[in-house]
Write an enzyme that holds these catalytic residues in place. Sequence first.
Site, PDB file in Angstrom:
ATOM      1  N   SER A 139       0.859  -1.173   0.000  1.00  0.00           N
ATOM      2  CA  SER A 139       0.000   0.000   0.000  1.00  0.00           C
ATOM      3  C   SER A 139       0.897   1.225   0.000  1.00  0.00           C
ATOM      4  O   SER A 139       2.073   1.140   0.399  1.00  0.00           O
ATOM      5  CB  SER A 139      -0.872   0.009   1.268  1.00  0.00           C
ATOM      6  OG  SER A 139      -1.490   1.265   1.458  1.00  0.00           O
ATOM      7  N   TYR A 152      -1.635   0.515  10.814  1.00  0.00           N
ATOM      8  CA  TYR A 152      -1.656   0.006   9.442  1.00  0.00           C
ATOM      9  C   TYR A 152      -0.372   0.362   8.700  1.00  0.00           C
ATOM     10  O   TYR A 152       0.214  -0.483   8.021  1.00  0.00           O
ATOM     11  CB  TYR A 152      -2.870   0.571   8.704  1.00  0.00           C
ATOM     12  CG  TYR A 152      -3.029   0.034   7.300  1.00  0.00           C
ATOM     13  CD1 TYR A 152      -3.188  -1.329   7.070  1.00  0.00           C
ATOM     14  CD2 TYR A 152      -3.030   0.887   6.197  1.00  0.00           C
ATOM     15  CE1 TYR A 152      -3.345  -1.824   5.783  1.00  0.00           C
ATOM     16  CE2 TYR A 152      -3.189   0.402   4.909  1.00  0.00           C
ATOM     17  CZ  TYR A 152      -3.341  -0.953   4.706  1.00  0.00           C
ATOM     18  OH  TYR A 152      -3.492  -1.453   3.431  1.00  0.00           O
TER      19      TYR A 152
END
Length: 253
Positions: A139, A152
């Site tokens: 990501s 995250y």
Amino acid sequence: MSTALSRPRRAVVTGASSGIGAATVRRLRADGWEVVATARRADLLDELARETGAEAFVADVTVDEDVARLAAHVEATGGLDALVNNAGGAFGLDPVESSDIDQWRRMYELNVLGTLRVTQALLPALRASGEGDVLVLTSTAAHGPYEGGAGYTGAKHAERMLATTLRWELAGEPLRVIEIAPGAVATDFSLVRFDGDEARAAAVYEGYQPLVADDVADTIAWALSRPPHVNIDLLVVRPRAQASNTKTARTGV
């Protein structure tokens, strides 16, 4: 990869029951790949298998026994040419001082240890293929922080280091390690992150055109289709409107 192969290339796609994983299964099948689609949700996997002709294999990447079963199945049924480590996710968007430790634990278990577990288990089959690919879907969170995202971004940074280090460790072998790092993609990602809060999830994508799952699947298929001597070390793909994790032009286009 090698044109000498007398059979279609075969891939395992994790987290295949929805979103980018399901789109990747559809794209690879359309490109002529054999695909083992794996995830926890049997009903969605079965539906995807009926639609695409992929093989459904129910497994949880956070469970050792499930991953061992997957590896044994792959070895017994034709081997493997590519692994797409797509399973992952975010839980919560809270500041460090008030974040939920259990949510952090889940993110590390799924994004980092899940990827490690599956990669370790399937590397022997990839080696045996003669020209194997390990593709890790990280990501843009792996490349920069944002407020509320420490759990995250930390997990995705660790997953990125897993992929980068593996790339170094496999240098000299006919194995590629590829990292694809998407920005904002309109899937159920935010719905999961916000525990089913549809209004809060929808707000993430308001005012601009985010990527969709097919955009990322197209990128994955392109990277896997490069000639064997070409390794896409890192490809970052964002919506045009998203300049960084913290700057998105919400102009309506």
